[in-house]
Design a protein around this motif. Sequence first.
Motif, PDB file in Angstrom:
ATOM      1  N   LEU B  50      65.685   3.013 -10.247  1.00 43.65           N
ATOM      2  CA  LEU B  50      67.149   2.924 -10.244  1.00 43.65           C
ATOM      3  C   LEU B  50      67.567   1.592 -10.857  1.00 43.65           C
ATOM      4  CD1 LEU B  50      68.424   4.254  -6.766  1.00 43.65           C
ATOM      5  CD2 LEU B  50      69.102   5.102  -9.035  1.00 43.65           C
ATOM      6  N   ALA B  51      66.873   0.526 -10.453  1.00 44.58           N
ATOM      7  CA  ALA B  51      67.214  -0.806 -10.953  1.00 44.58           C
ATOM      8  C   ALA B  51      66.806  -0.953 -12.421  1.00 44.58           C
ATOM      9  CB  ALA B  51      66.535  -1.873 -10.102  1.00 44.58           C
ATOM     10  N   LYS B  52      65.582  -0.555 -12.710  1.00 42.44           N
ATOM     11  CA  LYS B  52      65.041  -0.812 -14.044  1.00 42.44           C
ATOM     12  C   LYS B  52      65.650   0.091 -15.118  1.00 42.44           C
ATOM     13  CE  LYS B  52      60.804  -1.230 -16.622  1.00 42.44           C
ATOM     14  NZ  LYS B  52      59.866  -0.206 -17.090  1.00 42.44           N
ATOM     15  N   ASN B  53      65.744   1.392 -14.838  1.00 43.94           N
ATOM     16  CA  ASN B  53      66.184   2.330 -15.872  1.00 43.94           C
ATOM     17  C   ASN B  53      67.690   2.541 -15.896  1.00 43.94           C
ATOM     18  OD1 ASN B  53      63.477   2.627 -16.182  1.00 43.94           O
ATOM     19  ND2 ASN B  53      63.353   4.746 -15.494  1.00 43.94           N
ATOM     20  N   HIS B  54      68.345   2.320 -14.752  1.00 45.77           N
ATOM     21  CA  HIS B  54      69.763   2.679 -14.674  1.00 45.77           C
ATOM     22  C   HIS B  54      70.648   1.492 -14.313  1.00 45.77           C
ATOM     23  CE1 HIS B  54      68.413   6.844 -15.009  1.00 45.77           C
ATOM     24  NE2 HIS B  54      67.481   6.528 -14.128  1.00 45.77           N
ATOM     25  N   ILE B  56      71.096   0.035 -11.623  1.00 48.52           N
ATOM     26  CA  ILE B  56      71.714   0.092 -10.286  1.00 48.52           C
ATOM     27  C   ILE B  56      70.855  -0.766  -9.357  1.00 48.52           C
ATOM     28  CG2 ILE B  56      72.459   1.610  -8.403  1.00 48.52           C
ATOM     29  CD1 ILE B  56      72.637   3.861 -10.478  1.00 48.52           C
ATOM     30  N   THR B  57      71.345  -1.980  -9.058  1.00 47.61           N
ATOM     31  CA  THR B  57      70.493  -2.922  -8.315  1.00 47.61           C
ATOM     32  C   THR B  57      71.017  -3.191  -6.911  1.00 47.61           C
ATOM     33  OG1 THR B  57      71.730  -4.740  -9.281  1.00 47.61           O
ATOM     34  CG2 THR B  57      69.710  -4.115 -10.399  1.00 47.61           C
ATOM     35  N   ASN B  58      72.246  -2.758  -6.615  1.00 45.40           N
ATOM     36  CA  ASN B  58      72.776  -2.949  -5.271  1.00 45.40           C
ATOM     37  C   ASN B  58      72.260  -1.803  -4.393  1.00 45.40           C
ATOM     38  OD1 ASN B  58      74.265  -3.800  -3.090  1.00 45.40           O
ATOM     39  ND2 ASN B  58      76.197  -2.891  -3.819  1.00 45.40           N
ATOM     40  N   VAL B  59      70.956  -1.904  -4.088  1.00 47.42           N
ATOM     41  CA  VAL B  59      70.223  -0.802  -3.464  1.00 47.42           C
ATOM     42  C   VAL B  59      69.463  -1.330  -2.255  1.00 47.42           C
ATOM     43  CG1 VAL B  59      68.325   0.844  -3.814  1.00 47.42           C
ATOM     44  CG2 VAL B  59      69.929   0.398  -5.682  1.00 47.42           C
ATOM     45  N   ASP B 194      62.252  -5.579  -5.535  1.00 42.52           N
ATOM     46  CA  ASP B 194      62.817  -6.794  -4.933  1.00 42.52           C
ATOM     47  C   ASP B 194      63.236  -7.800  -6.013  1.00 42.52           C
ATOM     48  OD1 ASP B 194      62.848  -8.712  -2.344  1.00 42.52           O
ATOM     49  OD2 ASP B 194      61.910  -9.778  -4.037  1.00 42.52           O
ATOM     50  N   GLN B 195      62.392  -7.947  -7.008  1.00 41.94           N
ATOM     51  CA  GLN B 195      62.702  -8.922  -8.067  1.00 41.94           C
ATOM     52  C   GLN B 195      63.966  -8.558  -8.839  1.00 41.94           C
ATOM     53  OE1 GLN B 195      59.072  -9.148 -10.325  1.00 41.94           O
ATOM     54  NE2 GLN B 195      58.218 -10.767  -9.033  1.00 41.94           N
ATOM     55  N   MET B 196      64.332  -7.269  -8.806  1.00 39.41           N
ATOM     56  CA  MET B 196      65.565  -6.868  -9.498  1.00 39.41           C
ATOM     57  C   MET B 196      66.745  -6.803  -8.529  1.00 39.41           C
ATOM     58  SD  MET B 196      64.172  -4.107 -12.308  1.00 39.41           S
ATOM     59  CE  MET B 196      63.179  -3.163 -11.179  1.00 39.41           C
ATOM     60  N   HIS B 380      66.800   9.189 -11.850  1.00 37.75           N
ATOM     61  CA  HIS B 380      67.666   9.802 -12.860  1.00 37.75           C
ATOM     62  C   HIS B 380      68.686  10.737 -12.199  1.00 37.75           C
ATOM     63  CE1 HIS B 380      68.442  11.686 -16.910  1.00 37.75           C
ATOM     64  NE2 HIS B 380      68.847  12.668 -16.105  1.00 37.75           N
ATOM     65  N   THR B 381      68.211  11.541 -11.240  1.00 34.48           N
ATOM     66  CA  THR B 381      69.076  12.509 -10.553  1.00 34.48           C
ATOM     67  C   THR B 381      70.157  11.798  -9.749  1.00 34.48           C
ATOM     68  OG1 THR B 381      67.156  13.971 -10.405  1.00 34.48           O
ATOM     69  CG2 THR B 381      69.044  14.505  -8.994  1.00 34.48           C
ATOM     70  N   VAL B 382      69.766  10.732  -9.054  1.00 37.87           N
ATOM     71  CA  VAL B 382      70.732   9.988  -8.235  1.00 37.87           C
ATOM     72  C   VAL B 382      71.738   9.268  -9.142  1.00 37.87           C
ATOM     73  CG1 VAL B 382      70.994   8.066  -6.606  1.00 37.87           C
ATOM     74  CG2 VAL B 382      69.102   9.689  -6.331  1.00 37.87           C
ATOM     75  N   ALA B 383      71.244   8.654 -10.204  1.00 38.03           N
ATOM     76  CA  ALA B 383      72.132   7.873 -11.079  1.00 38.03           C
ATOM     77  C   ALA B 383      73.114   8.764 -11.835  1.00 38.03           C
ATOM     78  CB  ALA B 383      71.296   7.058 -12.066  1.00 38.03           C
ATOM     79  N   ASN B 384      72.636   9.905 -12.326  1.00 36.85           N
ATOM     80  CA  ASN B 384      73.473  10.758 -13.175  1.00 36.85           C
ATOM     81  C   ASN B 384      74.074  11.942 -12.442  1.00 36.85           C
ATOM     82  OD1 ASN B 384      72.853   9.319 -15.636  1.00 36.85           O
ATOM     83  ND2 ASN B 384      70.800  10.156 -15.408  1.00 36.85           N
ATOM     84  N   ASP B 385      73.738  12.090 -11.167  1.00 40.89           N
ATOM     85  CA  ASP B 385      74.209  13.211 -10.389  1.00 40.89           C
ATOM     86  C   ASP B 385      73.787  14.547 -11.015  1.00 40.89           C
ATOM     87  OD1 ASP B 385      75.467  13.620  -7.959  1.00 40.89           O
ATOM     88  OD2 ASP B 385      77.291  14.372  -8.930  1.00 40.89           O
ATOM     89  N   ALA B 386      72.677  14.510 -11.714  1.00 39.20           N
ATOM     90  CA  ALA B 386      72.155  15.724 -12.350  1.00 39.20           C
ATOM     91  C   ALA B 386      70.658  15.530 -12.555  1.00 39.20           C
ATOM     92  CB  ALA B 386      72.830  15.935 -13.702  1.00 39.20           C
ATOM     93  N   PRO B 387      69.893  16.616 -12.487  1.00 39.85           N
ATOM     94  CA  PRO B 387      68.442  16.456 -12.635  1.00 39.85           C
ATOM     95  C   PRO B 387      68.026  16.169 -14.060  1.00 39.85           C
ATOM     96  CG  PRO B 387      69.010  18.786 -12.485  1.00 39.85           C
ATOM     97  CD  PRO B 387      70.277  18.019 -12.244  1.00 39.85           C
ATOM     98  N   HIS B 388      66.874  15.589 -14.206  1.00 44.44           N
ATOM     99  CA  HIS B 388      66.195  15.507 -15.506  1.00 44.44           C
ATOM    100  C   HIS B 388      65.513  16.863 -15.729  1.00 44.44           C
ATOM    101  CE1 HIS B 388      63.079  14.252 -18.393  1.00 44.44           C
ATOM    102  NE2 HIS B 388      63.929  13.305 -18.717  1.00 44.44           N
ATOM    103  N   ASP B 389      65.220  17.198 -16.991  1.00 39.54           N
ATOM    104  CA  ASP B 389      64.536  18.472 -17.261  1.00 39.54           C
ATOM    105  C   ASP B 389      63.254  18.623 -16.449  1.00 39.54           C
ATOM    106  OD1 ASP B 389      66.418  19.242 -19.033  1.00 39.54           O
ATOM    107  OD2 ASP B 389      65.242  18.825 -20.848  1.00 39.54           O
ATOM    108  N   PHE B 390      62.535  17.507 -16.253  1.00 40.03           N
ATOM    109  CA  PHE B 390      61.243  17.589 -15.563  1.00 40.03           C
ATOM    110  C   PHE B 390      61.380  18.020 -14.103  1.00 40.03           C
ATOM    111  CE2 PHE B 390      59.390  13.993 -18.437  1.00 40.03           C
ATOM    112  CZ  PHE B 390      59.167  14.917 -19.452  1.00 40.03           C
TER     113      PHE B 390
END
Lengths: 89, 417
Positions: B50-54, B56-59, B194-196, B380-390
């Motif tokens: 979530l932090a690295k790809n999207h 979103i660091t307030n987690v 943690d570092q992010m 990806h699902t949490v960030a975009n509110d939609a699943p990835h194809d995988f």
Amino acid sequence: MRISCPLCGERPLDEFIYRGDATVTRPDKEAPMEQWVEYVYLRDNPKGIHREHWRHAQGCGSWLIVERNTVTHEITQVSETRPTQDAQT
Amino acid sequence: MKYSITSLVKQALQGHKGWPEAFRHPAPKKHYDVVIIGGGGHGLATAYYLAKNHGITNVAVVEKGWIGSGNVGRNTTIVRSNYLLNSEIPLLEWSLKLWEGLSEDLNYNVMFSQRGVLDIFHTDGQRDEAVRRGNAMIVNGVDAEMLDRQQVLEMMPMVDENNGRFPVLGGLLQPRAGNARHDAVVWGYARGADQMGVDIIQNCEVTGISRGPNGEATGVETSRGRIGAGKVAVAVAGHTSQVMDMAGIKLPVESHKLQAFVSEAVKPCINTVATFGVGHLYVSQSDKGGLVFGGMVDGYNSFAQRGNLPIVEDVAEAMMMFLPTLGRVRLLRHWAGVVDMTMDGSPLICKTPIEGLYLSGGWNYTGFKAIPGAAWCFAHTVANDAPHDFNAPFHLDRFAQGRPVDATGGGPFPNHH
Ligand SMILES: Cc1cc2nc3c(=O)[nH]c(=O)nc-3n(C[C@H](O)[C@H](O)[C@H](O)COP(=O)(O)OP(=O)(O)OC[C@H]3O[C@@H](n4cnc5c(N)ncnc54)[C@H](O)[C@@H]3O)c2cc1C
Ligand SMILES: [Zn+2]
């Protein structure tokens, strides 16, 4: 874990096979889809007392209802699904 | 601090007294963008991605015990992508690709060792099944090799090749598969997250999921007070039913326990992960020399994190058929984990019927290998509110829609998978 078969007495676990949650009941043929989905797939999965089917496969073959604690494995009750004439008298 | 040869030398000269803690121990804040329930491999890795790809660091990752105390620290560490169905392979192969670069990505040695997974077969039927699986893998771009009897015996000289009933006929090898160090995976992801800026909050049990006026998830009740959240993501392995029940959702899941065994250390004798096609048995050798092995789930609902003797007997019997030379080796330790078995043997990585509530669970006994890939998709699902194809095939609604992902064809019985 040992199970007390009402017909055979206390026996080791490996004489029995687990046959799943005994609280689910088959819906009516005409029941709506949701009830069938619930029956086939959904389970309460309680952490605590669970009513379940076991079959005394390597013994008398009867189907049993076992009430068991899923945390401690303590068995509080075992009964036949359909008591025989003998067991009732 | 970045771990490197320079930092290692520097610390060595100072008697290793200057290493900083790998991650902080913050008190929970009032509100986070995302609260993740469960500090296992999946929860921590989801926070990391979530932090690295999207961004979103307030987690916060909220864990009732200490991180890694669940299944992620109890498994037999096998990582593979030798799956059968086209719906399963992309997710697991993506995970394996992430494993291949994980130590570097995390700057933490997860000791991923690609020693191969070798499924040995002993009947014609099993050979046909192995050919089918190998072809399914190759078609999906995954490495798979059929070994004949001689090649299997070269790789696994200890196998009882001619025990009459179960002669070795051959094996299906996935060379890129192997093992990883499970604790390192936990610590590596925890440190990276943690570092992010992710808060890892231990000894904090979630007891309720709070809901807003429209029924949406707005936070969690915990043993350390209420924590507000824009989104709540659940990754609690064996306790998936209990936590989802807090939101009134009933699942196609039963909790069973799975046991693992470790022998005393012996000289190097097995340099792959080998499975015995006749029983359900698998074995590898740890870097310390212990043989790590296991068998089937106990097969009835249980939350006891300890084993039962019939499986011990079962596994010991299978070991004696498979590798009889190990008969005198002593068992050192044995334990169990609680696994959330689904009705088709496949996971759930999806949105739920409740707005703002997301689920990754139903990992059965196969979730360790999936940690990088599944957490990547879950983030990806949490960030975009939609699943990835995988992870799209792994939605909860597949059961009602009649498209379960049932690789073994075991039907709606969790203990058949
Ligand atoms: C004996 C054994 C062998 C296995 N072997 C393999 C293998 O070889 N390969 C493989 O791929 N998989 C294997 N698995 C499966 C794998 O370990 C799991 O599928 C995977 O680890 C589960 O995901 P996790 O790591 O996030 O779960 P866990 O590590 O169990 O994380 C869940 C966390 O949630 C926490 N939690 C639960 N309820 C709450 C609450 N209310 N509030 C806060 N926190 C909560 C728990 O304390 C726990 O730390 C094995 C499992 C077992 C038991
Ligand atoms: Zn009986």
